[in-house]
Scaffold this motif. Structure first.
Motif: not given
Length: 93
Positions: A19, A22-23, A25-28, A31, A70, A85, A88
């Protein structure tokens, strides 16, 4: 009963780590999050392994759980961890 507790603890940790990634991977970009991984799971010794930056394995004497993650650079470790992150790309520690 003890074996089920061990299995649940191993699974819970693996899913928590999945989790976290995954978080990320899905934020800008930009992070950053600090989190801690216990040295033992309810007094159960275990190991953490990252394979090809695509899976995390949590293994104890009587239980094993593998989760897909990810793509990330680095490894999670017991104790303090940082996930970030940048451009990317997810970095661990």
């Amino acid at each position: 009963f003890r074996a089920q507790q061990e299995s649940d603890a191993v699974k819970d940790l693996a899913l928590k780590l999945q989790k976290e990634l995954l978080i990320a991977a899905n934020v800008e970009d930009g992070y950053v999050r600090l989190f801690s991984i216990p040295n033992k799971l309810d007094s159960i010794n275990y190991s953490l392994t990252t394979l090809n930056n695509r899976t995390i394995t949590v293994q104890s004497k009587n239980s094993l759980y593998i989760v897909a993650i990810p793509r990330a650079i680095g490894n999670v470790t017991k104790g303090s961890n940082q996930i970030k992150k940048t451009d990317g790309i997810i970095y661990i520690n």
